[in-house]
Scaffold this active site. Structure first.
Site, short mmCIF file in Angstrom:
data_model
loop_
_atom_site.label_atom_id
_atom_site.label_comp_id
_atom_site.label_asym_id
_atom_site.label_seq_id
_atom_site.Cartn_x
_atom_site.Cartn_y
_atom_site.Cartn_z
N ARG A 80 -15.06 15.40 -32.02
CA ARG A 80 -14.07 14.34 -32.29
C ARG A 80 -12.89 14.42 -31.32
O ARG A 80 -12.36 13.40 -30.90
CB ARG A 80 -13.60 14.42 -33.75
CG ARG A 80 -12.83 13.18 -34.16
CD ARG A 80 -12.55 13.15 -35.64
NE ARG A 80 -11.68 14.25 -36.04
CZ ARG A 80 -11.40 14.55 -37.31
NH1 ARG A 80 -11.91 13.83 -38.30
NH2 ARG A 80 -10.60 15.55 -37.60
N LYS A 182 -7.83 10.45 -33.04
CA LYS A 182 -6.80 11.28 -33.68
C LYS A 182 -5.67 11.42 -32.66
O LYS A 182 -5.64 12.35 -31.85
CB LYS A 182 -7.38 12.63 -34.08
CG LYS A 182 -6.66 13.27 -35.24
CD LYS A 182 -7.53 14.27 -35.95
CE LYS A 182 -6.76 15.16 -36.92
NZ LYS A 182 -6.15 14.46 -38.05
N GLU A 216 -8.34 3.93 -45.53
CA GLU A 216 -7.99 5.35 -45.68
C GLU A 216 -6.50 5.46 -45.92
O GLU A 216 -5.77 4.47 -45.84
CB GLU A 216 -8.39 6.14 -44.42
CG GLU A 216 -7.65 5.71 -43.17
CD GLU A 216 -7.96 6.57 -41.95
OE1 GLU A 216 -8.39 7.72 -42.09
OE2 GLU A 216 -7.75 6.06 -40.83
C1 PLP Z 1 -5.73 9.48 -40.75
C2 PLP Z 1 -6.66 10.54 -41.18
N1 PLP Z 1 -7.78 10.19 -41.81
C3 PLP Z 1 -8.67 11.10 -42.23
C4 PLP Z 1 -8.45 12.46 -42.03
C5 PLP Z 1 -9.45 13.44 -42.51
O1 PLP Z 1 -10.17 14.00 -41.45
P1 PLP Z 1 -10.79 15.46 -41.57
O2 PLP Z 1 -11.54 15.49 -42.84
O3 PLP Z 1 -11.66 15.59 -40.39
O4 PLP Z 1 -9.66 16.41 -41.57
C6 PLP Z 1 -7.29 12.88 -41.36
C7 PLP Z 1 -7.00 14.29 -41.07
O5 PLP Z 1 -7.04 15.19 -41.83
C8 PLP Z 1 -6.36 11.89 -40.94
O6 PLP Z 1 -5.23 12.25 -40.32
#
Ligand code: PLP
Length: 336
Positions: A80, A182, A216
């Site tokens: 990612r 990210k 989300e």
């Molecule tokens: C905006 C956002 N969505 C979803 C997630 C979840 O991603 P992950 O499960 O890979 O930590 C994160 C980070 O934790 C995030 O910053």
């Protein structure tokens, strides 16, 4: 550094003594090295400071029940990070390089990694460092990659407690194509709304549902669940493909839940939570239960208003895997 320092400080505000760094000179990354954590010398014209060329990751190393150190889904986080780098026109580091840097930080911090439920949160970061304020429409010709470690406990203060989220149906968190990156700019764009929700409604987070499409929250994915089913939005570029989201879906299938990846509306969600549960999933949040959803000025209680039994069950199954109290049947753990 004492292992207890993280318990009195906010999540992510205590650091391991050393971090790993490697500069990119326009052609290749240099051999990484460890340095004491401290201020970075950065040019005031650096690309990242003006044009936000930055990407990062967040993953955890857990202390296993047998005393081993266990990185959770390292390969997924590296992939990612590479994907985010490509979207931001930054140089995508090789998996071997990033892996080596992450492992060196974990090994160096091994004595500072808290016992479960604490862990070492790792923050690989890549920024454009070229000094050129004229490069608004050009990628940075220099970059810096580094990995910070931070001993952490619970992300949400107060431990496991039902969260309050406010639905935002007009303004998006990111864009239809950049949600999957990210990158700091997404968090900066969402911050004003999150602060508004905190101040006006004492909310923990905002649930972004632009045009009614439940996506989300500001820092975690969102799932609905009950005794039989787990429901979440199917992956698309508008939101972050969470590693925890993926892991929870796999574990839920293992435990016999029906997993449904389908779009749902705010109305469908509100009907579901009259009896069902809702939770945020993320590396930092793990699986955090939602007790209240605020929409259009009205509070909707989620199930009993407490963290639901299925949320707790899936959370426990995930942390058992992470810390090694059950076998790693999916090959998700990198033991070091
Ligand atoms: C905006 C956002 N969505 C979803 C997630 C979840 O991603 P992950 O499960 O890979 O930590 C994160 C980070 O934790 C995030 O910053």
């Amino acid at each position: 550094m004492s292992t207890a320092a993280h318990e009195s400080a906010p999540f992510g505000a205590v650091f391991a003594e050393k971090f790993s760094m490697s500069r990119w000179d326009g052609e290749s990354f240099e051999e990484p090295h460890l340095e004491p954590v401290g201020p970075l010398p950065i040019h005031p014209a650096a690309h990242v400071l003006h044009y936000s060329s930055s990407v990062f990751e967040g993953l955890k190393a857990h202390r296993g029940t047998g005393g081993d150190l266990r990185l959770f889904r390292l390969d997924r986080h590296i992939e990612r990070m590479q994907q985010s780098a490509r979207l931001l026109c930054l140089p995508a580091p090789d998996a071997e390089l990033l892996e080596k840097m992450i492992i060196s930080v974990v090994l160096d911090a091994r004595d500072a990694i808290p016992e479960p439920p604490g862990s070492l949160y790792l923050r690989p970061t890549l920024i454009g460092t070229e000094a050129n304020v004229g490069a608004a429409a050009a990628p940075s010709k220099q970059a810096l990659l580094y990995v910070l470690g931070s001993p952490v406990g619970d992300y949400f203060s107060g431990g496991i407690r039902p969260l309050k989220v406010v639905v935002e149906e007009h303004r998006p968190r990111s864009t239809p194509t950049f949600g999957m990156a990210k990158t700091g700019a997404n968090y900066a764009a969402a911050l004003g709304l999150i602060m508004e929700a905190k101040h006006t409604h004492a909310a923990d987070q905002v649930l972004f549902a632009p045009g009614g499409d439940v996506q989300e929250t500001g820092a975690a994915n969102f799932i609905l669940l009950d005794d039989d089913r787990v429901l979440t939005k199917p992956l698309d570029p508008s939101f972050l493909p969470g590693v925890t989201r993926d892991s929870v879906l796999v574990i839920a299938r293992d435990l016999g839940y029906e997993v449904v990846e389908a779009d749902f509306t705010i109305d469908e969600m509100l009907r579901f939570v009259e009896r069902g549960e809702a939770a945020l999933s993320g590396t930092a949040a793990v699986l955090a239960g939602v007790g209240t959803i605020l929409h259009d000025g009205q509070e909707h209680r989620v199930g009993s208003g407490e963290v639901g039994p299925n949320t707790l069950r899936l959370r426990a199954a995930l942390t058992a895997l992470q810390t090694g109290s059950v076998p790693d049947i999916h090959g998700w753990i990198r033991t070091i």
